[in-house]
Design a protein around this motif. Structure first.
Motif, PDB file in Angstrom:
ATOM      1  N   PRO A  51       0.835  -1.210   0.000  1.00 48.24           N
ATOM      2  CA  PRO A  51       0.000   0.000   0.000  1.00 48.24           C
ATOM      3  C   PRO A  51       0.868   1.258   0.000  1.00 48.24           C
ATOM      4  O   PRO A  51       1.861   1.358   0.723  1.00 48.24           O
ATOM      5  N   THR A  92      -7.445   5.502   0.420  1.00 48.14           N
ATOM      6  CA  THR A  92      -6.163   5.017   0.914  1.00 48.14           C
ATOM      7  C   THR A  92      -6.131   4.783   2.427  1.00 48.14           C
ATOM      8  O   THR A  92      -5.077   4.458   2.964  1.00 48.14           O
ATOM      9  N   THR A  93      -7.263   4.950   3.097  1.00 47.52           N
ATOM     10  CA  THR A  93      -7.329   4.661   4.535  1.00 47.52           C
ATOM     11  C   THR A  93      -8.633   3.935   4.852  1.00 47.52           C
ATOM     12  O   THR A  93      -9.532   3.827   4.009  1.00 47.52           O
ATOM     13  N   ASP A  94      -8.756   3.481   6.081  1.00 50.29           N
ATOM     14  CA  ASP A  94      -9.975   2.793   6.534  1.00 50.29           C
ATOM     15  C   ASP A  94     -10.994   3.753   7.141  1.00 50.29           C
ATOM     16  O   ASP A  94     -11.877   3.335   7.889  1.00 50.29           O
ATOM     17  N   ARG A 132      -5.690   3.709   9.502  1.00 52.32           N
ATOM     18  CA  ARG A 132      -4.701   2.800   8.943  1.00 52.32           C
ATOM     19  C   ARG A 132      -4.790   2.819   7.423  1.00 52.32           C
ATOM     20  O   ARG A 132      -5.862   2.989   6.840  1.00 52.32           O
ATOM     21  N   VAL A 134      -4.772   1.570   3.552  1.00 53.99           N
ATOM     22  CA  VAL A 134      -5.273   0.439   2.782  1.00 53.99           C
ATOM     23  C   VAL A 134      -4.824   0.587   1.329  1.00 53.99           C
ATOM     24  O   VAL A 134      -4.445   1.669   0.885  1.00 53.99           O
ATOM     25  N   GLU A 135      -4.899  -0.501   0.586  1.00 55.05           N
ATOM     26  CA  GLU A 135      -4.533  -0.504  -0.828  1.00 55.05           C
ATOM     27  C   GLU A 135      -5.501   0.353  -1.636  1.00 55.05           C
ATOM     28  O   GLU A 135      -6.710   0.205  -1.531  1.00 55.05           O
ATOM     29  N   ARG A 136      -4.947   1.245  -2.481  1.00 49.75           N
ATOM     30  CA  ARG A 136      -5.775   2.167  -3.265  1.00 49.75           C
ATOM     31  C   ARG A 136      -6.419   1.497  -4.471  1.00 49.75           C
ATOM     32  O   ARG A 136      -7.487   1.923  -4.925  1.00 49.75           O
ATOM     33  N   PRO A 138      -7.487  -2.032  -5.034  1.00 49.23           N
ATOM     34  CA  PRO A 138      -7.648  -3.423  -4.592  1.00 49.23           C
ATOM     35  C   PRO A 138      -8.048  -4.388  -5.710  1.00 49.23           C
ATOM     36  O   PRO A 138      -7.720  -5.580  -5.645  1.00 49.23           O
ATOM     37  N   ASN A 144      -2.060  -6.837  -2.413  1.00 44.11           N
ATOM     38  CA  ASN A 144      -1.655  -5.788  -1.481  1.00 44.11           C
ATOM     39  C   ASN A 144      -2.644  -5.600  -0.342  1.00 44.11           C
ATOM     40  O   ASN A 144      -2.298  -5.000   0.689  1.00 44.11           O
ATOM     41  N   THR A 145      -3.868  -6.083  -0.507  1.00 40.50           N
ATOM     42  CA  THR A 145      -4.862  -5.920   0.552  1.00 40.50           C
ATOM     43  C   THR A 145      -4.501  -6.741   1.790  1.00 40.50           C
ATOM     44  O   THR A 145      -5.060  -6.503   2.862  1.00 40.50           O
ATOM     45  N   ASP A 148      -3.568  -4.372   4.396  1.00 43.67           N
ATOM     46  CA  ASP A 148      -4.522  -3.362   4.853  1.00 43.67           C
ATOM     47  C   ASP A 148      -4.601  -3.354   6.377  1.00 43.67           C
ATOM     48  O   ASP A 148      -4.695  -4.419   7.015  1.00 43.67           O
TER      49      ASP A 148
END
Length: 371
Positions: A51, A92-94, A132, A134-136, A138, A144-145, A148
């Motif tokens: 990520p 890009t975030t949760d 946090r 995360v993968e942009r 997915p 890449n997830t 996350d």
């Protein structure tokens, strides 16, 4: 034996050859086989493999041979510079999974784009640190997830310290290529980036000496930085450009008509050379695609830029089939990693005369340079 931090920052060992700072303060390969050094910029880190803008992405890029790591810089509500692709946090975030921040969801227009979601400048650093990464992409990079939720959002200061630590560990200089994002927008909301960014450069020993390439799609901020710092041995300014009649955000805000297309003309490039050292067009502005999706012939942009005294650093090479020209795709699916095709495509651009390039995969980029 290197006996001091100062001497270490003057020399480093790369790929079996001595890497030294040239007269401009930038790394030059002292190997006879490297007549022209092509520099490798890790686009938000190794974002094809981790990520983006995380310690994992930056660490992987450095391990894979990147000359520079790239943080895109935006501001928190309390004025701290952090690394995110843009001010929007959704992709890009949760943040969308965090009910405590639901109230912060809003609609804003930034650089002409209207978006409903969550924005960096509505969060304090403390609040942002609770999110946090995360993968942009997915669907393109599902592997890449796996990462996350593992990594915090990084401040610019943390990235500088990390680069310095990695440099000391691997025994070579790690350059930094920060992009100032949405300068006009942040100034409008009372969070101007430039002075805080410049102040940070004086507060770290590493940024006083390491290769730095400061980039922006806007014009006024780069001119301001040049006026403040003048010419420094270890700093270059990079004018990012897009194609066609699109105008930089600061030009739009000022009611001007200067377009990226005009900036990429012979006259425009000479104007850029008055305040910047590098022009950075997208790859297809240098070698466009033809009707069948294959690479055509190089445009005059590289030679025109060189004639104006500018280096050319292009963006962005990605290793998946969907991002490659048709002549380099294989039959393994649009989202499949295609190392050989990507290397071959990058080589076409290196042969056309580029001085550096951004890549989502530094391992592939390094192989292309060394091919």
């Amino acid at each position: 034996m290197i006996n001091s931090r100062r001497s270490f920052l003057k020399t480093a060992v790369v790929s079996g050859g001595m890497l030294s700072l040239d007269a401009t303060g930038f790394a030059s390969q002292a190997l006879a086989s490297s007549a022209r050094k092509v520099e490798l910029f890790a686009h938000r880190g190794a974002s094809a493999l981790r990520p983006e803008h995380t310690l994992a992405a930056y660490a992987r890029a450095i391990a894979d041979g990147a000359d520079y790591i790239e943080p895109d810089l935006v501001s928190t509500r309390d004025g701290v510079l952090v690394a995110r692709h843009e001010a929007i946090l959704d992709e890009t975030t949760d943040v969308s999974q965090r009910p405590e921040f639901a109230i912060k969801r809003t609609t804003k227009t930034i650089d002409g784009r209207t978006h409903t979601g969550w924005f960096c400048d509505d969060f304090t650093l403390s609040e942002l640190k609770s999110l946090r990464a995360v993968e942009r992409l997915p669907k393109v990079r599902p592997q890449n997830t796996f990462y996350d939720g593992m990594f915090q959002i990084l401040t610019w200061d943390e990235i500088i310290d990390f680069a310095a630590a990695e440099s000391a560990t691997v025994g070579r200089l790690i350059g930094l290529v920060p992009e100032l994002k949405h300068s006009t927008y942040f100034a409008k909301v009372g969070l101007p980036l430039e002075d805080r960014f410049l102040k940070s450069l004086t507060e770290h020993e590493y940024t006083k000496r390491c290769p730095l390439e400061i980039q922006s799609f806007e014009v006024a901020n780069l001119k301001y930085i040049r006026n403040v710092i003048g010419k420094k041995d270890n700093i270059r300014l990079m004018q990012l450009v897009a194609e066609g009649n699109i105008r930089p955000a600061d030009v739009v805000a000022a009611g001007g008509d200067l377009s990226f297309g005009a900036m990429s003309s012979k006259t425009g490039l000479r104007d850029i050379a008055r305040y910047a050292d590098v022009v950075a067009p997208p790859t297809r502005a240098l070698i466009p695609l033809v009707a069948d999706g294959k690479l055509g012939k190089p445009t005059a942009l590289i030679s025109d830029a060189h004639d104006a005294g500018l280096l050319v650093h292009t963006w962005t090479f990605r290793p998946e089939n969907r991002f490659l020209a048709a002549d380099f795709k294989d039959g393994n699916g649009e989202n499949a990693r295609n190392e050989m095709g990507s290397i071959a495509e990058i080589r076409r651009y290196i042969d056309a005369g580029i001085d550096g390039f951004f890549s989502d995969d530094s391992e592939i980029g390094r192989k292309a340079i060394n091919a």
